[in-house]
Scaffold this motif. Structure first.
Motif, PDB file in Angstrom:
ATOM      1  N   LEU A  10       0.822  -1.209   0.000  1.00 58.36           N
ATOM      2  CA  LEU A  10       0.000   0.000   0.000  1.00 58.36           C
ATOM      3  C   LEU A  10       0.857   1.260   0.000  1.00 58.36           C
ATOM      4  CD1 LEU A  10      -2.910  -1.050   2.364  1.00 58.36           C
ATOM      5  CD2 LEU A  10      -3.003  -0.650  -0.103  1.00 58.36           C
ATOM      6  N   LEU A  11       2.092   1.128   0.447  1.00 53.06           N
ATOM      7  CA  LEU A  11       3.007   2.266   0.352  1.00 53.06           C
ATOM      8  C   LEU A  11       3.459   2.448  -1.089  1.00 53.06           C
ATOM      9  CD1 LEU A  11       5.137   1.810   3.571  1.00 53.06           C
ATOM     10  CD2 LEU A  11       3.677   3.742   3.007  1.00 53.06           C
ATOM     11  N   PRO A  34       9.068   6.066   0.832  1.00 52.98           N
ATOM     12  CA  PRO A  34       8.275   5.432   1.888  1.00 52.98           C
ATOM     13  C   PRO A  34       9.190   4.762   2.896  1.00 52.98           C
ATOM     14  CG  PRO A  34       8.209   4.109  -0.099  1.00 52.98           C
ATOM     15  CD  PRO A  34       8.937   5.366  -0.449  1.00 52.98           C
ATOM     16  N   ASP A  73       1.615   1.361  -3.704  1.00 50.78           N
ATOM     17  CA  ASP A  73       0.421   1.685  -4.488  1.00 50.78           C
ATOM     18  C   ASP A  73      -0.781   1.752  -3.581  1.00 50.78           C
ATOM     19  OD1 ASP A  73      -1.702   1.950  -6.174  1.00 50.78           O
ATOM     20  OD2 ASP A  73      -1.528  -0.041  -7.072  1.00 50.78           O
ATOM     21  N   GLY A  74      -1.188   2.957  -3.266  1.00 46.39           N
ATOM     22  CA  GLY A  74      -2.289   3.177  -2.346  1.00 46.39           C
ATOM     23  C   GLY A  74      -3.621   2.701  -2.870  1.00 46.39           C
TER      24      GLY A  74
END
Lengths: 151, 151
Positions: free
Chosen positions: A12-13, A143, A15-16
């Motif tokens: 998720l970092l 990130p 690709d949110g």
DNA sequence: ACTGAAATTTTTAGAAG
DNA sequence: CTTCTAAAAATTTCAGT
């Protein structure tokens, strides 16, 4: 947090908008289980939100700078962050251990706007400033590396 | 970019998972039109991606710092950013106009890890460093204010 | 805490104005 | 840009293990 959560966080970092299906595949879980994990990460505050990343130059903020902030009067109550919060061009405000009391990171449209901003900062917070202009952003906003441990 | 794009951008900065339906409503456009707008913002590079936001403390990185970096030898070729890129704890690297050549922003798990990191930076890039520890993050990563204009 | 399946919402793509 | 359509994909919820 276990390694499964770490895999989800890393994804998720990167690709949110990663889908639950993708996260399920990456972790070997079912979609439902992946969803529960994500929800838990959100509820526990590990994930604080989702955001589009924008190109600062492209949106008209090509100039950035660090501004060290020092109170003019040591007797003043220290409400400097509150006094600066309304200035949208200040992206970050950090209380630091060093010569200055605070370091700000700012993004502005032009040198003129930087000059304006510095003046506003001095007036709003009753401080002196020392500004370091960014010439080039080699890399930024990378990130954090997620490690499982006592987390 | 017009005001409609600005509305979309602001919404996606506030919530990277905002649906096309939401964006359509916020702009007064149809879902199809909102979809086209978003795609265009992505293609033109105004939106560079989407990312989950994580609480650095919660993921085990409670300590952050600014590190000013100065080359030890002025004759060295300046490939400092490349030499530092592999260090994941360095979140940002900025070439600056000031006493130092670069300012780094780093996040680490502990004072010990900060000490290690500084040593690695000095060795990897053949530089001296001056570190300013962050005591408190008053606010950070605030999204840029989007203004329509010549963008 | 997980699986699996059903119900709903969202995305994506395209036609036609 | 609009509306409309339709299929595909994703999310959400829930019964059951």
């Amino acid at each position: 947090m276990d390694e499964t959560d770490a895999v989800i966080l890393r994804r998720l970092l990167a690709d949110g908008r990663a889908t639950l299906g993708t996260l399920a595949e990456a972790t070997g879980l079912s979609v439902s289980a992946a969803q529960s994990r994500v929800r838990r990460l959100e509820e526990r505050g590990l994930i604080t939100g989702y955001r589009a990343q924008v190109d600062a130059e492209a949106v008209g903020l090509p100039l950035s700078a660090f501004i060290e902030v020092t109170p003019l009067d040591a007797d003043d109550p220290d409400d400097i962050p509150q006094r600066l919060g309304h200035l949208a061009e200040i992206e970050g405000c950090f209380s630091v251990a060093g010569d200055a009391s605070y370091i700000l990171f700012v993004r502005v449209a032009s040198p003129k706007r930087l000059e304006d901003l510095i003046r506003q900062i001095r007036q709003a917070a009753h401080v002196s400033t020392r500004t370091t202009v960014v010439l080039q952003t080699c890399f930024a906003d990378r990130p954090p590396a997620i490690n499982v441990k006592t987390v």
